[in-house]
Write a protein that holds these residues in place. Structure first.
Motif, PDB file in Angstrom:
ATOM      1  N   ARG A 239       0.847  -1.183   0.000  1.00  0.00           N
ATOM      2  CA  ARG A 239       0.000   0.000   0.000  1.00  0.00           C
ATOM      3  C   ARG A 239       0.888   1.241   0.000  1.00  0.00           C
ATOM      4  O   ARG A 239       1.944   1.262   0.650  1.00  0.00           O
ATOM      5  N   PRO A 240       0.464   2.309  -0.677  1.00  0.00           N
ATOM      6  CA  PRO A 240       1.304   3.520  -0.726  1.00  0.00           C
ATOM      7  C   PRO A 240       1.499   4.173   0.636  1.00  0.00           C
ATOM      8  O   PRO A 240       2.460   4.915   0.842  1.00  0.00           O
ATOM      9  N   TRP A 241       0.588   3.929   1.587  1.00  0.00           N
ATOM     10  CA  TRP A 241       0.704   4.551   2.911  1.00  0.00           C
ATOM     11  C   TRP A 241       1.560   3.735   3.877  1.00  0.00           C
ATOM     12  O   TRP A 241       1.805   4.178   5.022  1.00  0.00           O
ATOM     13  N   VAL A 242       2.000   2.563   3.452  1.00  0.00           N
ATOM     14  CA  VAL A 242       2.866   1.739   4.317  1.00  0.00           C
ATOM     15  C   VAL A 242       4.303   2.209   4.145  1.00  0.00           C
ATOM     16  O   VAL A 242       4.936   1.955   3.118  1.00  0.00           O
ATOM     17  N   VAL A 243       4.798   2.910   5.143  1.00  0.00           N
ATOM     18  CA  VAL A 243       6.153   3.451   5.121  1.00  0.00           C
ATOM     19  C   VAL A 243       6.875   3.018   6.386  1.00  0.00           C
ATOM     20  O   VAL A 243       6.255   2.685   7.398  1.00  0.00           O
ATOM     21  N   GLU A 244       8.186   3.011   6.323  1.00  0.00           N
ATOM     22  CA  GLU A 244       8.959   2.571   7.489  1.00  0.00           C
ATOM     23  C   GLU A 244       8.940   3.605   8.602  1.00  0.00           C
ATOM     24  O   GLU A 244       8.767   3.276   9.773  1.00  0.00           O
ATOM     25  N   GLN A 245       9.078   4.873   8.247  1.00  0.00           N
ATOM     26  CA  GLN A 245       9.085   5.956   9.216  1.00  0.00           C
ATOM     27  C   GLN A 245       7.851   6.831   9.027  1.00  0.00           C
ATOM     28  O   GLN A 245       7.601   7.324   7.938  1.00  0.00           O
ATOM     29  N   VAL A 246       7.065   7.015  10.079  1.00  0.00           N
ATOM     30  CA  VAL A 246       5.892   7.895  10.003  1.00  0.00           C
ATOM     31  C   VAL A 246       6.253   9.305  10.461  1.00  0.00           C
ATOM     32  O   VAL A 246       5.508  10.254  10.206  1.00  0.00           O
ATOM     33  N   SER A 247       7.379   9.423  11.160  1.00  0.00           N
ATOM     34  CA  SER A 247       7.897  10.720  11.577  1.00  0.00           C
ATOM     35  C   SER A 247       9.388  10.564  11.836  1.00  0.00           C
ATOM     36  O   SER A 247       9.934   9.457  11.729  1.00  0.00           O
ATOM     37  N   ALA A 248      10.034  11.636  12.185  1.00  0.00           N
ATOM     38  CA  ALA A 248      11.475  11.580  12.423  1.00  0.00           C
ATOM     39  C   ALA A 248      11.832  10.711  13.614  1.00  0.00           C
ATOM     40  O   ALA A 248      12.928  10.139  13.673  1.00  0.00           O
ATOM     41  N   LEU A 249      10.896  10.558  14.543  1.00  0.00           N
ATOM     42  CA  LEU A 249      11.193   9.825  15.780  1.00  0.00           C
ATOM     43  C   LEU A 249      10.396   8.542  15.939  1.00  0.00           C
ATOM     44  O   LEU A 249      10.575   7.847  16.942  1.00  0.00           O
ATOM     45  N   GLU A 250       9.525   8.216  14.980  1.00  0.00           N
ATOM     46  CA  GLU A 250       8.632   7.074  15.182  1.00  0.00           C
ATOM     47  C   GLU A 250       8.508   6.232  13.922  1.00  0.00           C
ATOM     48  O   GLU A 250       8.305   6.759  12.830  1.00  0.00           O
ATOM     49  N   THR A 251       8.646   4.924  14.095  1.00  0.00           N
ATOM     50  CA  THR A 251       8.462   3.992  12.988  1.00  0.00           C
ATOM     51  C   THR A 251       6.992   3.578  12.909  1.00  0.00           C
ATOM     52  O   THR A 251       6.211   3.819  13.843  1.00  0.00           O
ATOM     53  N   LEU A 252       6.638   2.930  11.807  1.00  0.00           N
ATOM     54  CA  LEU A 252       5.260   2.456  11.655  1.00  0.00           C
ATOM     55  C   LEU A 252       4.916   1.426  12.733  1.00  0.00           C
ATOM     56  O   LEU A 252       3.815   1.437  13.284  1.00  0.00           O
ATOM     57  N   SER A 253       5.847   0.550  13.056  1.00  0.00           N
ATOM     58  CA  SER A 253       5.588  -0.480  14.076  1.00  0.00           C
ATOM     59  C   SER A 253       5.358   0.157  15.449  1.00  0.00           C
ATOM     60  O   SER A 253       4.489  -0.286  16.215  1.00  0.00           O
ATOM     61  N   ASP A 254       6.124   1.204  15.783  1.00  0.00           N
ATOM     62  CA  ASP A 254       5.910   1.908  17.053  1.00  0.00           C
ATOM     63  C   ASP A 254       4.561   2.622  17.059  1.00  0.00           C
ATOM     64  O   ASP A 254       3.856   2.640  18.076  1.00  0.00           O
ATOM     65  N   PHE A 255       4.208   3.199  15.925  1.00  0.00           N
ATOM     66  CA  PHE A 255       2.930   3.918  15.798  1.00  0.00           C
ATOM     67  C   PHE A 255       1.759   2.969  16.056  1.00  0.00           C
ATOM     68  O   PHE A 255       0.809   3.315  16.760  1.00  0.00           O
ATOM     69  N   VAL A 256       1.831   1.761  15.498  1.00  0.00           N
ATOM     70  CA  VAL A 256       0.759   0.781  15.670  1.00  0.00           C
ATOM     71  C   VAL A 256       0.732   0.260  17.105  1.00  0.00           C
ATOM     72  O   VAL A 256      -0.334   0.090  17.701  1.00  0.00           O
ATOM     73  N   ARG A 257       1.881  -0.011  17.665  1.00  0.00           N
ATOM     74  CA  ARG A 257       1.942  -0.545  19.027  1.00  0.00           C
ATOM     75  C   ARG A 257       1.358   0.432  20.042  1.00  0.00           C
ATOM     76  O   ARG A 257       0.598   0.043  20.917  1.00  0.00           O
ATOM     77  N   LYS A 258       1.703   1.714  19.931  1.00  0.00           N
ATOM     78  CA  LYS A 258       1.209   2.713  20.887  1.00  0.00           C
ATOM     79  C   LYS A 258      -0.273   3.018  20.667  1.00  0.00           C
ATOM     80  O   LYS A 258      -1.016   3.228  21.627  1.00  0.00           O
ATOM     81  N   ALA A 259      -0.708   3.072  19.421  1.00  0.00           N
ATOM     82  CA  ALA A 259      -2.129   3.253  19.070  1.00  0.00           C
ATOM     83  C   ALA A 259      -2.775   4.396  19.852  1.00  0.00           C
ATOM     84  O   ALA A 259      -3.799   4.219  20.513  1.00  0.00           O
ATOM     85  N   ALA A 260      -2.194   5.566  19.762  1.00  0.00           N
ATOM     86  CA  ALA A 260      -2.770   6.742  20.426  1.00  0.00           C
ATOM     87  C   ALA A 260      -3.908   7.311  19.585  1.00  0.00           C
ATOM     88  O   ALA A 260      -3.735   7.599  18.394  1.00  0.00           O
ATOM     89  N   ASP A 261      -5.086   7.466  20.181  1.00  0.00           N
ATOM     90  CA  ASP A 261      -6.259   7.924  19.435  1.00  0.00           C
ATOM     91  C   ASP A 261      -6.102   9.335  18.875  1.00  0.00           C
ATOM     92  O   ASP A 261      -6.753   9.697  17.900  1.00  0.00           O
ATOM     93  N   ASP A 262      -5.261  10.135  19.512  1.00  0.00           N
ATOM     94  CA  ASP A 262      -5.123  11.527  19.072  1.00  0.00           C
ATOM     95  C   ASP A 262      -3.977  11.720  18.077  1.00  0.00           C
ATOM     96  O   ASP A 262      -3.606  12.850  17.770  1.00  0.00           O
ATOM     97  N   LYS A 263      -3.426  10.609  17.567  1.00  0.00           N
ATOM     98  CA  LYS A 263      -2.318  10.721  16.628  1.00  0.00           C
ATOM     99  C   LYS A 263      -2.670  10.095  15.287  1.00  0.00           C
ATOM    100  O   LYS A 263      -3.353   9.067  15.222  1.00  0.00           O
TER     101      LYS A 263
END
Length: 319
Positions: A239-263
């Motif tokens: 998928r085009p939205w599947v990227v390794e880094q979602v920000s300078a400090l966070e990877t996609l795997s970290d983003f999914v694990r934390k699952a913050a509703d406001d992010k």
């Protein structure tokens, strides 16, 4: 089977229930229980069948039978996790946890489905603490019972004119119970959210392992070199939205694990968010410990379907 039959009847997505005692467990008489597990699942006729690879399987009451092949439950990851077998010294086995995804036989009673008939599943595993068995006198509560040393091997009972002294029986062994549900039940959740959000929706573990999607082909990965089939990871989706880094400090795997509703993050015309997926009942509330709902909304979903086609012509005319 009589105890579990109503549960299988009420929940058609319940695929199987398996029970296995702790390593080195003994019964109340001190007799080792040995190895092996007991597996209950619907038979081809719809009734429940019981299969076991325990040494005493021939003595099991009908309808039951000895497994044609070893079930090898002691080699499973959920068994090792549930009892702490082979873990580090500091590891404390949880009393309950969700395990998966894993694959179960789609049609286990078909002889030609050994290699190709598999479906993804998600399982709830709980360690049952059996407690103690009370004697008839203790249960009735008609006599005073004195405390005694629990380390005594025998079970003597002595009685005076005022006191009944009974050595309590050994504790019953701990048992792991695994109840596996068909992951396609979660497919319905993904489909409903997709319709509401006009987005792509995937249900995965907190480690990014895929469990369900509206198209279940997305949750499976086939190794082109070996042909081995396993659950896919979110990072393996094309998928085009599947990227390794979602920000300078966070990877996609970290983003999914934390699952913050406001992010959320925006990439390739998509807005992506991750949410903890819990259940509505006491029995399913703990789902959120390990389940994540990933939503990828394309930019076109934010534009009204009727007015959207008029946006570009209007912009050109105003220019």
């Amino acid at each position: 089977t009589r105890l579990l039959a109503p549960h299988f009847a009420a929940c058609t997505s319940l695929r199987e229930v398996e029970l296995i005692a702790a390593p080195g467990a003994v019964d109340v008489s001190g007799v080792p229980l040995g190895s092996g597990s007991v597996l209950l699942m619907p038979s081809w006729s719809g009734a429940l069948e019981l299969r076991t690879d325990r040494a005493d399987c021939a003595a099991a009451p009908l309808p039951a039978g000895c497994a044609a092949e070893p079930l090898r439950t002691e080699e499973s990851a959920w068994y090792r996790r549930g009892f702490g077998v082979g873990m580090e010294w500091w590891y404390k086995p949880p009393l309950k946890f969700w395990y998966g995804p894993s694959f179960l036989h789609g049609m286990p009673h078909e002889a030609d489905c050994e290699e190709i008939c598999w479906t993804p599943s998600y399982a709830y595993v709980a360690r049952v603490s059996a407690g103690r068995v009370l004697s008839d006198q203790q249960a009735a509560g008609t006599q005073d019972v004195a405390d005694v040393d629990e380390s005594m091997e025998a079970f003597p009972t002595t009685q005076t004119t005022t006191t009944l002294t009974t050595t309590p029986l050994r504790s019953l062994p701990d048992v792991l119970v695994r109840a596996a549900i068909d992951a396609r039940e979660l497919q319905k959740v993904a489909a409903v959210v997709e319709e509401i959000a006009r987005a792509e929706v995937f249900i995965c573990s907190d480690q990014g392992e895929m469990i369900a999607a509206s198209d279940m082909a997305d949750v499976m990965y086939a190794d082109s070199a070996t042909g081995i089939l396993r659950p896919a990871f979110l990072a393996e989706l094309g998928r085009p939205w599947v990227v390794e880094q979602v920000s300078a400090l966070e990877t996609l795997s970290d983003f999914v694990r934390k699952a913050a509703d406001d992010k959320n993050f925006d990439v390739a015309g998509y807005r992506v968010s991750a949410h903890i997926l819990g259940g509505p009942t006491n029995g399913t509330s703990s789902l959120g410990v390990g389940l994540r709902l990933v939503i990828a909304i394309p930019g076109s979903s934010f534009i009204d379907s009727a007015l959207g086609p008029l946006v570009m012509p209007a912009m050109a005319a105003s220019a």
